[in-house]
Every structure is written in structure tokens, then in C-alpha cells.
Design a protein around this motif. Structure first.
Motif, PDB file in Angstrom:
ATOM      1  N   PRO A 138      46.099  47.860  35.644  1.00  0.00           N
ATOM      2  CA  PRO A 138      45.784  48.882  36.643  1.00  0.00           C
ATOM      3  C   PRO A 138      44.848  48.368  37.732  1.00  0.00           C
ATOM      4  N   HIS A 139      44.023  47.366  37.397  1.00  0.00           N
ATOM      5  CA  HIS A 139      43.120  46.768  38.383  1.00  0.00           C
ATOM      6  C   HIS A 139      43.114  45.255  38.173  1.00  0.00           C
ATOM      7  N   LEU A 140      43.361  44.504  39.246  1.00  0.00           N
ATOM      8  CA  LEU A 140      43.407  43.038  39.154  1.00  0.00           C
ATOM      9  C   LEU A 140      42.912  42.430  40.455  1.00  0.00           C
ATOM     10  N   ALA A 141      42.112  41.384  40.335  1.00  0.00           N
ATOM     11  CA  ALA A 141      41.621  40.655  41.501  1.00  0.00           C
ATOM     12  C   ALA A 141      41.802  39.161  41.255  1.00  0.00           C
ATOM     13  N   HIS A 142      42.152  38.440  42.314  1.00  0.00           N
ATOM     14  CA  HIS A 142      42.422  37.008  42.213  1.00  0.00           C
ATOM     15  C   HIS A 142      41.627  36.263  43.272  1.00  0.00           C
ATOM     16  N   ALA A 143      41.111  35.098  42.923  1.00  0.00           N
ATOM     17  CA  ALA A 143      40.417  34.241  43.885  1.00  0.00           C
ATOM     18  C   ALA A 143      40.751  32.793  43.580  1.00  0.00           C
ATOM     19  N   ARG A 144      40.855  31.984  44.619  1.00  0.00           N
ATOM     20  CA  ARG A 144      41.171  30.566  44.470  1.00  0.00           C
ATOM     21  C   ARG A 144      39.917  29.727  44.706  1.00  0.00           C
ATOM     22  N   GLN A 178      29.601  47.278  40.299  1.00  0.00           N
ATOM     23  CA  GLN A 178      30.563  48.244  40.798  1.00  0.00           C
ATOM     24  C   GLN A 178      31.917  48.018  40.137  1.00  0.00           C
ATOM     25  N   SER A 179      32.741  49.050  40.129  1.00  0.00           N
ATOM     26  CA  SER A 179      34.051  48.960  39.496  1.00  0.00           C
ATOM     27  C   SER A 179      34.931  47.950  40.215  1.00  0.00           C
ATOM     28  N   LEU A 180      35.780  47.292  39.448  1.00  0.00           N
ATOM     29  CA  LEU A 180      36.708  46.318  40.004  1.00  0.00           C
ATOM     30  C   LEU A 180      37.704  47.010  40.929  1.00  0.00           C
ATOM     31  N   VAL A 181      37.915  46.419  42.098  1.00  0.00           N
ATOM     32  CA  VAL A 181      38.884  46.914  43.072  1.00  0.00           C
ATOM     33  C   VAL A 181      39.943  45.833  43.272  1.00  0.00           C
ATOM     34  N   ASP A 182      41.203  46.241  43.365  1.00  0.00           N
ATOM     35  CA  ASP A 182      42.276  45.274  43.566  1.00  0.00           C
ATOM     36  C   ASP A 182      42.006  44.405  44.781  1.00  0.00           C
ATOM     37  N   ASP A 183      42.168  43.097  44.621  1.00  0.00           N
ATOM     38  CA  ASP A 183      42.034  42.153  45.727  1.00  0.00           C
ATOM     39  C   ASP A 183      42.960  40.977  45.452  1.00  0.00           C
ATOM     40  N   THR A 184      44.083  40.945  46.138  1.00  0.00           N
ATOM     41  CA  THR A 184      45.042  39.845  45.989  1.00  0.00           C
ATOM     42  C   THR A 184      45.250  39.143  47.323  1.00  0.00           C
ATOM     43  N   LEU A 265      49.455  42.909  49.938  1.00  0.00           N
ATOM     44  CA  LEU A 265      49.386  43.814  48.789  1.00  0.00           C
ATOM     45  C   LEU A 265      47.987  44.415  48.774  1.00  0.00           C
ATOM     46  N   GLU A 266      47.818  45.523  49.476  1.00  0.00           N
ATOM     47  CA  GLU A 266      46.488  46.082  49.674  1.00  0.00           C
ATOM     48  C   GLU A 266      46.033  46.985  48.539  1.00  0.00           C
ATOM     49  N   THR A 267      46.954  47.517  47.752  1.00  0.00           N
ATOM     50  CA  THR A 267      46.592  48.441  46.678  1.00  0.00           C
ATOM     51  C   THR A 267      47.186  47.978  45.357  1.00  0.00           C
ATOM     52  N   ALA A 268      46.664  48.546  44.280  1.00  0.00           N
ATOM     53  CA  ALA A 268      47.199  48.227  42.960  1.00  0.00           C
ATOM     54  C   ALA A 268      48.654  48.651  42.848  1.00  0.00           C
ATOM     55  N   SER A 269      48.989  49.784  43.449  1.00  0.00           N
ATOM     56  CA  SER A 269      50.367  50.269  43.405  1.00  0.00           C
ATOM     57  C   SER A 269      51.315  49.296  44.091  1.00  0.00           C
ATOM     58  N   ARG A 271      50.791  46.055  44.522  1.00  0.00           N
ATOM     59  CA  ARG A 271      50.869  44.840  43.689  1.00  0.00           C
ATOM     60  C   ARG A 271      51.817  45.037  42.521  1.00  0.00           C
ATOM     61  N   ARG A 272      51.676  46.151  41.815  1.00  0.00           N
ATOM     62  CA  ARG A 272      52.495  46.383  40.630  1.00  0.00           C
ATOM     63  C   ARG A 272      53.964  46.533  41.003  1.00  0.00           C
ATOM     64  N   SER A 273      54.222  47.157  42.141  1.00  0.00           N
ATOM     65  CA  SER A 273      55.603  47.307  42.594  1.00  0.00           C
ATOM     66  C   SER A 273      56.198  45.955  42.977  1.00  0.00           C
ATOM     67  N   TYR A 274      55.429  45.157  43.715  1.00  0.00           N
ATOM     68  CA  TYR A 274      55.918  43.852  44.162  1.00  0.00           C
ATOM     69  C   TYR A 274      56.213  42.937  42.971  1.00  0.00           C
ATOM     70  N   PHE A 275      55.305  42.922  41.997  1.00  0.00           N
ATOM     71  CA  PHE A 275      55.471  42.024  40.860  1.00  0.00           C
ATOM     72  C   PHE A 275      56.294  42.641  39.726  1.00  0.00           C
ATOM     73  N   SER A 276      56.900  43.793  39.976  1.00  0.00           N
ATOM     74  CA  SER A 276      57.886  44.298  39.013  1.00  0.00           C
ATOM     75  C   SER A 276      59.146  43.443  39.067  1.00  0.00           C
ATOM     76  N   SER A 277      59.267  42.629  40.113  1.00  0.00           N
ATOM     77  CA  SER A 277      60.386  41.696  40.259  1.00  0.00           C
ATOM     78  C   SER A 277      60.068  40.388  39.545  1.00  0.00           C
ATOM     79  N   ALA A 278      60.938  39.977  38.628  1.00  0.00           N
ATOM     80  CA  ALA A 278      60.740  38.714  37.913  1.00  0.00           C
ATOM     81  C   ALA A 278      60.749  37.537  38.884  1.00  0.00           C
TER      82      ALA A 278
END
Length: 368
Positions: A138-144, A178-184, A265-269, A271-278
Motif C-alpha cells: 500500500p505504501h512504497l518508496a524507492h531511492a537509488r 512521519q508516515s511513509l508516502v509513495d515516492d517512485t 507514478l505519483e500515487t500508490a494507486s 504505482r500498483r496499477s502500472y506494476f500489475s503488468s508482469a
């Protein structure tokens, strides 16, 4: 009286250690193996430990976490490269489940919440329910972690091979206040084919989200290591410089916005929709340079006054009536290419957290 629970965490079920005393304290538990390095924090609303003590957390009073009853927060990195399609998260069990009447409604609800979920909960051997981590969280953030540091190669070595600064030394304290906010915004850097990602551009802003802070720390890490290499050849000197750089992040200094190509991919929704594709998941590869922070939190499980599952429409189950006391285990694992009879239907484990009923006659648990 509310049931008493024990919580354990580790790289594998065999190496898990008790972390019950850390539940609802915001104290992170480190997990290190040949495949993964990271930290986990567990919050459970109305949690009653194995000694009968009721503990709660400020996490549940946050405005953006209202209605949430439990949370598993993890920050870490995979020490080898894996396709996002092959990194799974979910539940595994050691023996068949005693499913209650009406469990079909619960399974439909689970598939509604996560269309990428696959499961065999009716297995006569080892039931399981797993989804790709990047699409189920439901919440995911990534950094390189940026390239260019003279000690980057050392930093990216497995924990057992390098005595210098580790991820928990370099990054800000975990969990964040603070609560984790989606950041991809940087996840396009993990594309295996650095061609033209979908979308035009995205901005790496100076927001207060944990991953934006992570990126700032990563850049500070590069400059700190570069500076310290001129003054000290020891790993302890480098770690000291890095910690100083991390402490400097809390000064409120503004940083310039940098426009970079991204997946938009600005929101969790989204992100989840985009990565529903294998296909989209297979194009992303996470490795030692990718710091991933997740918060798996929901409100359909209640742990007090009894363990119950509550679904929309007024459907509820008293899980204590059906629970045979085997641990409820949350795992992050590798997808298994082909099933082999007699072996676990899932691949190598990266980390796991288990919740089990505590025995009243047990003494205080010993944590490691």
C-alpha cells in the motif's frame, strides 16, 4: 481477555528471533543475510504481549493512518539483482489451514484488494498467498544510491565482506517520524533497458517524504566519503563523516529541484496499477544500489479484544476459533521458477516476520 502474542523476525524462519518487546516502540530490528540487508518495525494496535502487557503506538493516532490496526515497515536493499516480478511478499504456512465457512468471501476481498495475488490456501501441505512486492504494498518508496563515490564499490559489497558504513549508518533514522508516502521518482533508474520509460518527466522535489530524505543522504554520503578519503584511510573515519552529513539533513536547507525522466507514478494507486503488468515488473531490477522502504498496513485485522477479520459489508470472522496456533508468517521471498514436489513452493527468503500465540506459562523472552 485479549489473546497474548509473540512477534519474531529474521532472514528465515529458522533464524528468527523474538522482537515482542520492540512492538509499538518504533525500535527497528536489523536483518542481514547474504541476500538482504535492512530493518523492520512492527506496530499492532492494542497489542498484548506474552506477559499480558498492553502496548500501543503513536503511529495509529496519525491522521493519515486512521483506521489502520497493524503495520509492518521495512527499509532495506537486496544484495543481488532481482527482477521486480521475482520479489514476492505475502504469507506462507507450514501445514494445512482450517478455513472457516465463508472464507470464499475473504478470498474474493483479497483479490479485490490485490489483483496480482496468487495463492494455494487450500493446499494439503504448505498453504501460501503471495504477490509481487512492488504491486501489493500500500505504501512504497524507492531511492537509488548515486554512482561516483570513490568507495561506492566497497559500500555495495555484502555485509560479511565489508567493515565500513552500512545502510543503517548512512541513511536517516528508521522509522521516520512521519508516515511513509509513495515516492517512485527514481524507480526508472532501475529499468533493465534504459530506453524510453513511459511518461515525460518528473521532479525530485525537496519534500519531507522519507525517500526524498534518502536521496539527500545518498548525495551527502558521496561527498562525505570523498572528503573523508583525503583525511582518513580507516572505515571508522568514513562512517563518522557520513553520520555528520546525515545530521546535517535536519537543518531545513532547501535543495534545488532537478528535472529527470520518470514513469510519472505519483500515487500508490498509479504505482500498483502500472506494476500489475508482469511486463512492467520484469523491466525493473532491484539490486544493492536500490533502497526500498515499505509500509504494509491495513485495518481489516483486529488484535483486540480478540483476533478477528473484518470485511466490508459487515462480514467478520473470529479467527481464534479457527487458528491452530501455527505462526502467521509474513515473508518477502524470491519467485520459484518451477515447482518441485517435496520442496517449498516459494524461492529463497529475504526476510520474514511471524506473529504467534504466546504461552501464558512462558517466562520473559530472550531477544538477540
Amino acid at each position: 481477555m485479549a489473546p497474548r502474542f509473540r512477534v519474531l523476525a529474521g532472514a528465515t524462519p529458522e533464524t528468527m528471533t523474538p522482537i515482542t518487546s520492540k512492538v509499538n516502540t518504533n525500535e527497528a530490528h536489523r536483518i542481514v543475510s547474504e541476500l538482504f540487508e535492512g530493518e523492520v518495525v512492527v506496530n499492532i494496535k492494542g497489542f498484548t504481549d506474552s506477559e499480558g502487557q498492553v502496548k500501543d503506538s503513536d503511529y495509529f493516532s496519525r491522521e493519515d493512518r486512521q483506521g489502520i490496526t497493524w503495520s509492518l515497515q521495512v527499509r532495506g536493499r537486496f544484495l543481488k539483482s532481482y527482477s521486480a516480478d521475482d520479489i514476492l511478499f505475502g504469507n506462507t504456512f507450514d501445514r494445512p489451514l482450517k478455513l472457516p465457512w465463508g472464507s470464499g468471501a475473504a478470498l474474493k476481498f483479497m483479490n479485490y484488494m490485490d489483483p496480482t495475488l496468487t495463492h494455494d490456501l487450500s493446499s494439503s501441505t504448505k498453504p501460501w498467498a503471495l504477490s509481487p512486492l512492488v504491486s501489493t504494498m500500500p505504501h512504497l518508496a524507492h531511492a537509488r544510491i548515486p554512482s561516483g563515490s570513490p568507495h561506492e564499490r566497497d559500500f555495495l559489497k555484502p555485509d560479511s565482506d565489508f567493515s565500513g558504513p552500512k545502510i543503517h549508518d548512512v541513511l536517516p533514522p528508521f522509522p521516520p517520524s512521519q508516515s511513509l508516502v509513495d515516492d517512485t521518482s527514481q524507480i526508472h533508474l532501475a529499468l533493465s533497458d534504459m530506453g524510453s520509460p513511459r511518461g515525460s518527466s518528473s521532479s525530485a522535489s525537496s519534500s519531507t517524504s522519507s525517500v526524498s530524505s534518502t536521496l539527500s543522504v545518498a548525495h551527502s554520503f558521496t561527498s562525505a566519503v570523498s572528503s573523508s578519503s583525503k583525511k582518513s584511510k580507516g572505515s571508522s573515519g568514513r562512517a563518522s563523516k557520513i553520520k555528520d552529513a546525515v545530521n546535517g539533513l535536519h537543518t531545513g536547507r532547501k535543495r534545488k529541484k532537478v528535472s529527470r525522466p520518470g514513469l510519472d507514478l505519483e500515487t500508490a494507486s498509479q504505482r500498483r496499477s502500472y506494476f500489475s503488468s508482469a511486463e512492467h515488473r520484469q523491466a525493473i531490477h532491484f539490486g544493492p544500489k536500490d533502497v526500498i522502504t515499505t509500509d504494509f498496513c491495513y485495518g481489516f485485522l483486529e488484535f483486540s479484544p480478540t483476533l478477528s477479520l473484518r470485511l466490508p459489508g459487515g462480514i467478520s470472522f473470529d479467527l481464534m476459533r479457527y487458528w491452530d496456533r501455527q505462526p502467521v508468517r509474513f515473508v518477502c521471498c524470491e519467485r520459484k521458477e518451477t515447482a518441485v514436489e517435496g520442496e517449498d513452493p516459494w524461492g529463497a527468503l529475504f526476510w520474514c516476520v511471524a506473529i504467534e500465540v504466546g504461552d501464558e506459562e512462558e517466562g520473559p523472552e530472550v531477544e538477540q
